[in-house]
Design a protein around this motif. Structure first.
Motif, PDB file in Angstrom:
ATOM      1  N   ASP A   1     -44.047  18.041  44.533  1.00 36.29           N
ATOM      2  CA  ASP A   1     -43.782  16.841  43.746  1.00 36.29           C
ATOM      3  C   ASP A   1     -44.720  16.852  42.535  1.00 36.29           C
ATOM      4  O   ASP A   1     -45.821  16.294  42.585  1.00 36.29           O
ATOM      5  CB  ASP A   1     -44.003  15.583  44.594  1.00 36.29           C
ATOM      6  N   ASP A   2     -44.278  17.496  41.466  1.00 38.91           N
ATOM      7  CA  ASP A   2     -45.132  17.675  40.293  1.00 38.91           C
ATOM      8  C   ASP A   2     -45.473  16.339  39.648  1.00 38.91           C
ATOM      9  O   ASP A   2     -44.589  15.505  39.412  1.00 38.91           O
ATOM     10  CB  ASP A   2     -44.425  18.561  39.256  1.00 38.91           C
ATOM     11  N   PRO A   3     -46.748  16.109  39.331  1.00 37.58           N
ATOM     12  CA  PRO A   3     -47.137  14.859  38.680  1.00 37.58           C
ATOM     13  C   PRO A   3     -47.035  14.979  37.164  1.00 37.58           C
ATOM     14  O   PRO A   3     -46.967  16.076  36.609  1.00 37.58           O
ATOM     15  CB  PRO A   3     -48.602  14.713  39.095  1.00 37.58           C
ATOM     16  N   LEU A   4     -47.040  13.849  36.491  1.00 38.26           N
ATOM     17  CA  LEU A   4     -47.192  13.843  35.046  1.00 38.26           C
ATOM     18  C   LEU A   4     -48.696  13.816  34.764  1.00 38.26           C
ATOM     19  O   LEU A   4     -49.378  12.875  35.174  1.00 38.26           O
ATOM     20  CB  LEU A   4     -46.513  12.621  34.429  1.00 38.26           C
ATOM     21  N   PRO A   5     -49.248  14.809  34.077  1.00 40.32           N
ATOM     22  CA  PRO A   5     -50.696  14.837  33.849  1.00 40.32           C
ATOM     23  C   PRO A   5     -51.109  14.022  32.627  1.00 40.32           C
ATOM     24  O   PRO A   5     -50.315  13.784  31.718  1.00 40.32           O
ATOM     25  CB  PRO A   5     -50.968  16.333  33.624  1.00 40.32           C
ATOM     26  N   SER A   6     -52.363  13.626  32.609  1.00 39.68           N
ATOM     27  CA  SER A   6     -52.888  12.830  31.497  1.00 39.68           C
ATOM     28  C   SER A   6     -52.919  13.612  30.192  1.00 39.68           C
ATOM     29  O   SER A   6     -53.054  13.015  29.118  1.00 39.68           O
ATOM     30  CB  SER A   6     -54.299  12.344  31.828  1.00 39.68           C
ATOM     31  N   THR A   7     -52.775  14.926  30.259  1.00 41.18           N
ATOM     32  CA  THR A   7     -52.769  15.759  29.049  1.00 41.18           C
ATOM     33  C   THR A   7     -51.612  15.441  28.113  1.00 41.18           C
ATOM     34  O   THR A   7     -51.633  15.836  26.951  1.00 41.18           O
ATOM     35  CB  THR A   7     -52.695  17.246  29.453  1.00 41.18           C
ATOM     36  N   VAL A   8     -50.598  14.731  28.611  1.00 36.89           N
ATOM     37  CA  VAL A   8     -49.432  14.428  27.771  1.00 36.89           C
ATOM     38  C   VAL A   8     -49.265  12.930  27.519  1.00 36.89           C
ATOM     39  O   VAL A   8     -48.334  12.530  26.813  1.00 36.89           O
ATOM     40  CB  VAL A   8     -48.129  14.993  28.395  1.00 36.89           C
ATOM     41  N   ILE A   9     -50.149  12.115  28.083  1.00 34.35           N
ATOM     42  CA  ILE A   9     -49.908  10.672  28.070  1.00 34.35           C
ATOM     43  C   ILE A   9     -49.928  10.082  26.661  1.00 34.35           C
ATOM     44  O   ILE A   9     -49.286   9.051  26.393  1.00 34.35           O
ATOM     45  CB  ILE A   9     -50.929   9.945  28.977  1.00 34.35           C
ATOM     46  N   GLN A  10     -50.618  10.715  25.712  1.00 32.55           N
ATOM     47  CA  GLN A  10     -50.665  10.200  24.339  1.00 32.55           C
ATOM     48  C   GLN A  10     -49.572  10.777  23.447  1.00 32.55           C
ATOM     49  O   GLN A  10     -49.526  10.482  22.255  1.00 32.55           O
ATOM     50  CB  GLN A  10     -52.047  10.480  23.730  1.00 32.55           C
ATOM     51  N   TRP A  11     -48.711  11.583  24.004  1.00 35.11           N
ATOM     52  CA  TRP A  11     -47.604  12.123  23.216  1.00 35.11           C
ATOM     53  C   TRP A  11     -46.663  11.002  22.779  1.00 35.11           C
ATOM     54  O   TRP A  11     -46.587   9.951  23.444  1.00 35.11           O
ATOM     55  CB  TRP A  11     -46.808  13.120  24.048  1.00 35.11           C
ATOM     56  N   PRO A  12     -45.900  11.241  21.715  1.00 31.37           N
ATOM     57  CA  PRO A  12     -44.856  10.272  21.348  1.00 31.37           C
ATOM     58  C   PRO A  12     -43.823  10.129  22.464  1.00 31.37           C
ATOM     59  O   PRO A  12     -43.625  11.038  23.284  1.00 31.37           O
ATOM     60  CB  PRO A  12     -44.218  10.900  20.091  1.00 31.37           C
ATOM     61  N   GLU A  13     -43.165   8.989  22.490  1.00 32.98           N
ATOM     62  CA  GLU A  13     -42.184   8.672  23.531  1.00 32.98           C
ATOM     63  C   GLU A  13     -41.154   9.784  23.720  1.00 32.98           C
ATOM     64  O   GLU A  13     -40.872  10.214  24.846  1.00 32.98           O
ATOM     65  CB  GLU A  13     -41.479   7.365  23.181  1.00 32.98           C
ATOM     66  N   ALA A  14     -40.562  10.253  22.617  1.00 35.42           N
ATOM     67  CA  ALA A  14     -39.495  11.253  22.716  1.00 35.42           C
ATOM     68  C   ALA A  14     -40.004  12.555  23.310  1.00 35.42           C
ATOM     69  O   ALA A  14     -39.285  13.241  24.045  1.00 35.42           O
ATOM     70  CB  ALA A  14     -38.885  11.500  21.338  1.00 35.42           C
ATOM     71  N   ARG A  15     -41.242  12.901  23.018  1.00 33.18           N
ATOM     72  CA  ARG A  15     -41.767  14.165  23.512  1.00 33.18           C
ATOM     73  C   ARG A  15     -42.051  14.095  25.010  1.00 33.18           C
ATOM     74  O   ARG A  15     -41.824  15.057  25.740  1.00 33.18           O
ATOM     75  CB  ARG A  15     -43.032  14.531  22.732  1.00 33.18           C
TER      76      ARG A  15
END
Length: 356
Positions: free
Chosen positions: A162-176
């Motif tokens: 169950d792959d998590p969403l990492p904090s490394t992407v949390i500041q990306w734009p919504e679409a990304r």
């Protein structure tokens, strides 16, 4: 796609977790893969709990609410797998989850392959430690290979975990962020052993189509920003594919090594000059400057075609399905089940129909 965007999506599938490695892979590599992944899994927190926790910062809670909606949309509207992947969040204290190592011969654009039992061969190795990735890259460079070490902010295990969403992407734009979720779930929807170009093109098409449907034709700034960034990314990828093709032609010529190296350097210089002209067309936008701010080599371009060259074929397949995603998935799965040579002939036909 902005800022730290990389032309081959900055993601990988961590195959070392999915079975025993073949003899050519070291126990040390296997151990770091397992250890790094288990550490990441231990840092997961269900998004539903974080949303209920009063200690969760309000900005993070707002992001996670939207991510939860994206995940629901992926299943209910896009027909992607309904599981626990990307329904949890992992807060990390680094700017990448994994660092990937890609290598290619000095006079070839074909990437080196690493093979794993059960899941086949891929053109990268992933490390949870940047230092380990760079040490391995040094070993490959000592063998005369062109090497690239890239930070990877997210990876997939094809639904085995169950792959998590990492904090490394949390500041990306919504679409990304939406694109990342749709892309990785597409790998869980369909995966063809030993055909990275097929798998990545399929997932990239699902990502593009999914983001467009998620944004829903909005007239607001989010949709306009996505259109603009997507257009810039497409122009850059076309430029990189053109350079890759020119290098491939060059490497087939019967030239001595010194002259080959000279002409190789000239093509990479030409790439930089063309990028400068692209920036002028974009009004000076420099979101890709970081990627160009290094000594580019074959390894930096080796994966471009894997991710991008066959996307038009899947776009054509979606058109033939009348835009219906379940029909498209079924057609893609049938295509993936064909023998390799037959599948390649079919892919080339689709590309021709798409005007490629």
């Amino acid at each position: 796609m902005t800022g730290s965007w990389h032309p081959w999506r900055n993601r990988l599938i961590l195959f070392a977790l999915l079975g025993l490695l073949q003899g050519c892979s070291s126990l040390g590599y296997y151990s770091q893969s397992i250890g790094g992944h288990l550490q990441l899994m231990g840092q997961r927190q269900p998004i539903s709990q974080l949303l209920q926790d009063p200690q969760t910062p309000r900005p993070l809670k707002q992001k996670l609410q939207k991510i939860g909606a994206m995940r629901t949309f992926a299943t209910e509207v896009l027909g992607l797998p309904d599981n626990n992947s990307y329904r949890s969040y992992a807060a990390l204290e680094r700017d990448a989850v994994v660092w990937s190592v890609v290598a290619a011969p000095a006079f070839s654009i074909q990437p080196k392959q690493w093979c794993f039992l059960f899941v086949g061969c891929v053109s990268y190795r992933g490390y949870f430690s940047r230092e380990q990735a760079e040490r391995y890259a040094d070993e490959l460079q000592a063998q005369g290979l062109d090497v690239a070490v890239q930070p990877v902010p997210a990876y997939s295990t094809l639904g085995w975990f169950d792959d998590p969403l990492p904090s490394t992407v949390i500041q990306w734009p919504e679409a990304r962020i939406a694109g990342l979720i749709f892309h990785e779930l597409a790998h869980q929807q369909l995966y063809v052993r030993n055909d990275s170009a097929f798998n990545e093109a399929f997932a990239s098409l699902v990502e593009q189509e999914g983001v467009e449907r998620w944004l829903g034709g909005r007239d607001g700034p989010t949709f306009m920003q996505w259109q603009e960034s997507h257009g810039r990314g497409r122009q850059l990828v076309d430029l990189l594919l053109t350079t890759r093709d020119a290098l491939e032609v060059l490497y087939r010529r019967p030239l001595d090594r010194a002259l080959m190296a000279q002409r190789k350097a000239a093509l990479f210089q030409q790439l930089r000059e063309r990028y400068t002209r692209l920036k002028q067309q974009w009004g000076g936008y420099g979101g890709f400057d970081c990627w160009f701010g290094r000594d580019l080599n074959n390894a930096h371009l080796a994966s471009i075609a894997t991710y991008e060259a066959r996307v038009p074929a899947f776009r054509r397949l979606l058109e033939q399905a009348g835009g219906d995603l379940p029909t498209f998935y079924a057609a893609s799965r049938a295509l993936g089940q064909l023998p390799e040579t037959v599948r390649e002939e079919r892919m080339q036909k689709l590309l021709r129909e798409a005007g490629q």
